[in-house]
Design a protein around this motif. Structure first.
Motif, short mmCIF file in Angstrom:
data_model
loop_
_atom_site.label_atom_id
_atom_site.label_comp_id
_atom_site.label_asym_id
_atom_site.label_seq_id
_atom_site.Cartn_x
_atom_site.Cartn_y
_atom_site.Cartn_z
N TYR A 140 -3.59 -50.60 30.57
CA TYR A 140 -4.01 -49.25 30.15
C TYR A 140 -5.39 -49.31 29.48
N SER A 194 -1.75 -44.94 35.13
CA SER A 194 -0.53 -44.54 34.43
C SER A 194 0.56 -45.60 34.65
N ALA A 195 1.33 -45.82 33.61
CA ALA A 195 2.55 -46.62 33.79
C ALA A 195 3.49 -45.79 34.66
N ILE A 196 4.39 -46.47 35.37
CA ILE A 196 5.37 -45.78 36.22
C ILE A 196 6.75 -46.24 35.76
N ARG A 251 -3.88 -39.03 35.93
CA ARG A 251 -3.27 -39.08 37.27
C ARG A 251 -4.11 -38.40 38.33
N ARG A 295 -7.62 -43.95 25.05
CA ARG A 295 -6.68 -44.26 26.13
C ARG A 295 -5.75 -43.09 26.44
N ARG A 296 -5.65 -42.72 27.69
CA ARG A 296 -4.75 -41.66 28.15
C ARG A 296 -4.22 -42.04 29.52
N SER A 297 -3.08 -41.46 29.89
CA SER A 297 -2.63 -41.58 31.28
C SER A 297 -3.38 -40.52 32.08
N SER A 352 6.94 -40.45 41.07
CA SER A 352 7.08 -40.70 39.63
C SER A 352 5.91 -40.11 38.84
N TRP A 353 4.70 -40.16 39.40
CA TRP A 353 3.60 -39.59 38.62
C TRP A 353 3.33 -38.13 38.99
N GLY A 369 9.80 -45.54 37.01
CA GLY A 369 10.87 -45.77 37.99
C GLY A 369 10.75 -47.16 38.58
C1 LIG Z 1 7.12 -47.21 30.00
C2 LIG Z 1 6.33 -46.04 30.48
C3 LIG Z 1 6.75 -45.39 31.62
C4 LIG Z 1 6.02 -44.30 32.11
N1 LIG Z 1 6.41 -43.72 33.29
C5 LIG Z 1 5.64 -42.76 33.82
C6 LIG Z 1 5.96 -42.20 35.09
O1 LIG Z 1 6.90 -42.62 35.77
N2 LIG Z 1 5.19 -41.20 35.59
C7 LIG Z 1 4.12 -40.73 34.88
O2 LIG Z 1 3.45 -39.84 35.39
N3 LIG Z 1 3.79 -41.24 33.68
C8 LIG Z 1 4.52 -42.23 33.12
N4 LIG Z 1 4.17 -42.77 31.91
C9 LIG Z 1 3.04 -42.24 31.17
C10 LIG Z 1 3.52 -41.33 30.07
O3 LIG Z 1 3.95 -40.11 30.65
C11 LIG Z 1 2.38 -41.11 29.12
O4 LIG Z 1 2.12 -42.34 28.45
C12 LIG Z 1 2.71 -40.03 28.10
O5 LIG Z 1 2.78 -38.78 28.73
C13 LIG Z 1 1.68 -39.96 27.00
O6 LIG Z 1 0.41 -39.72 27.55
P1 LIG Z 1 -0.80 -40.74 27.34
O7 LIG Z 1 -0.47 -42.02 28.05
O8 LIG Z 1 -1.98 -40.05 27.97
O9 LIG Z 1 -0.98 -40.96 25.89
C14 LIG Z 1 4.88 -43.84 31.40
C15 LIG Z 1 4.48 -44.50 30.24
C16 LIG Z 1 5.18 -45.58 29.78
C17 LIG Z 1 4.71 -46.31 28.55
#
Ligand SMILES: Cc1cc2nc3c(=O)[nH]c(=O)nc-3n(C[C@H](O)[C@H](O)[C@H](O)COP(=O)(O)O)c2cc1C
Length: 393
Positions: free
Chosen positions: A348, A359-361, A210, A206-208, A303-304, A363
């Protein structure tokens, strides 16, 4: 006329950028400074009648900010800095039901003007009106935390500003060992690698992500995400309250969260804002103005970190907090955020398994959500956002 319109536009811009201060001088002496906290701020045109009893809102509070004392409320769209001692005294009087006529008769100088100012800025309210149930559901700290931690109604900076960078170094990412009494744990990956399709493998992968592809996510994929995370599996006959089971956990099985996909680009769905019916497993398109759809997606795009590439779909999680507060006292808002966290991790994991960008956001503007859905934020308000799209490559 054009000049007046231009002046209005300039004032709006000043308000939006937190640059507009209104000095209140009812008797030629500065008594307070009013600062708009968002562009929607405007004085109510309704004047306070002298014989109507009003009282300070139970959400209003006073605090020190720098060297100023300020009055704030999560329901007011401005904050008021009192610059004279008598005004503070008047504020104390208004914490009990008082009409202007009564206060003036008691000889309190300036209270009529102050009560009117606070009435027109939503710091005081009618004393003899029963509070609606949905508003009564919100405790002071819940509503304050909600509005102060979402975009839209905050004066001053918000988000990743690194404001402590000059003052101190960041605490380290990994805490030092807390004792030398060490126990070595087995490392599952080394000794027993997870099967590709297992949850353990998914957790590792699992990764974010974008980077979205040119092709759009499909309605079928969005439906699958919602089905596996948010649909109702079963209704439960709760002792006092209707309860549900869904694939995600939720405090008390109350399941106050609702899911609203904002569709920018999705194969098989028109652009717009939809509500997911968690029992019928259907989407219901709302009559949302395109400007709100645009604003919600643009906010997530910022946000992202890709202002020119908004998420193909933004899933907004909204809380019907009164449902949760009906049972839980003092912790309702905290529980709703914990529930949202559980939902976000589930989204996720599933999006990762489905090979989607996601990705979570962090804002999210509950004011825009309120205008986009025409929902009263005290009844239902957005608390978390999750972006998805098809993945590049
Ligand atoms: C509560 C929460 C809020 C987040 N908000 C944002 C965001 O606004 N923009 C963004 O690009 N990523 C956001 N993320 C993703 C994180 O940046 C990301 O989880 C972190 O960099 C670790 O990377 P991974 O998810 O690939 O493990 C958020 C994650 C969480 C859990």
């Amino acid at each position: 006329m054009e000049v007046v319109r231009h002046l209005h536009r300039c004032l709006e811009e000043l308000k939006r950028n937190d640059c507009l201060e209104l000095v209140w001088e009812p008797d030629g002496r500065e008594r307070a400074v009013i600062r708009a906290m968002c562009r929607e701020f405007a004085f109510s045109h309704q004047r306070l009648q002298p014989d109507v009893a009003v009282v300070l809102s139970r959400f209003a509070y006073v605090r020190r900010d720098g060297d100023a004392g300020v009055l704030e409320s999560p329901e007011a769209l401005c904050r008021i800095e009192f610059t004279c001692a008598e005004t503070w005294h008047c504020l104390g009087i208004l914490s009990r039901p008082t009409s202007i006529a009564m206060a003036v008769a008691a000889g309190q100088f300036g209270i009529a003007e102050l009560a009117d100012l606070l009435w027109r800025t939503r710091f005081v309210e009618l004393a003899d009106v029963a509070e609606p149930a949905e508003r009564a559901s919100w405790e002071f700290h819940d509503l304050l935390f909600h509005w102060r931690s979402r975009a839209g109604r905050v004066s001053g900076p918000q988000g990743g500003t690194y404001r402590h960078m000059q003052r101190a170094t960041s605490p380290p990412a990994i805490k030092p060992r807390m004792s030398d009494d060490t126990v070595l744990l087995a490392r599952p990956v080394d000794e027993d690698p997870p099967r590709e399709s297992s949850l353990e493998s998914l957790m590792e992968r699992r990764r974010s992500v974008r980077e979205q592809d040119g092709r759009a996510i499909s309605a079928e994929q969005l439906g699958r995400l919602l089905y596996r995370v948010a649909r109702v599996q079963r209704r439960l006959p709760g002792e006092y309250q209707e309860l549900l089971l869904r694939p995600i956990p939720a405090a008390g099985a109350i399941h106050e969260l609702e899911f609203y996909p904002v569709v920018g680009r999705c194969d098989g769905l028109d652009r717009g804002l939809y509500h997911y019916h968690c029992e019928l497993h259907t989407l219901h398109r709302l009559a949302t103005p395109e400007s709100d759809v645009e604003a919600l997606l643009a906010d997530a795009a910022l946000s992202w970190g890709k202002p020119d590439d908004p998420p193909q779909v933004l899933i907004i999680l909204a809380s019907r907090l009164p449902r949760l507060a009906w049972k839980y006292e003092g912790i309702a808002y905290r529980l709703t955020l914990l529930n949202a966290g559980a939902a976000i991790q589930s989204l996720y994991l599933l999006a990762t398994e489905m090979g989607l960008a996601c990705s979570a956001i962090g804002g999210g503007d509950s004011g825009v959500f309120a205008s986009a859905t025409a929902l009263d934020p005290l009844v239902e308000t957005s608390v978390a956002e999750f972006a998805v799209g098809s993945k590049r490559g």
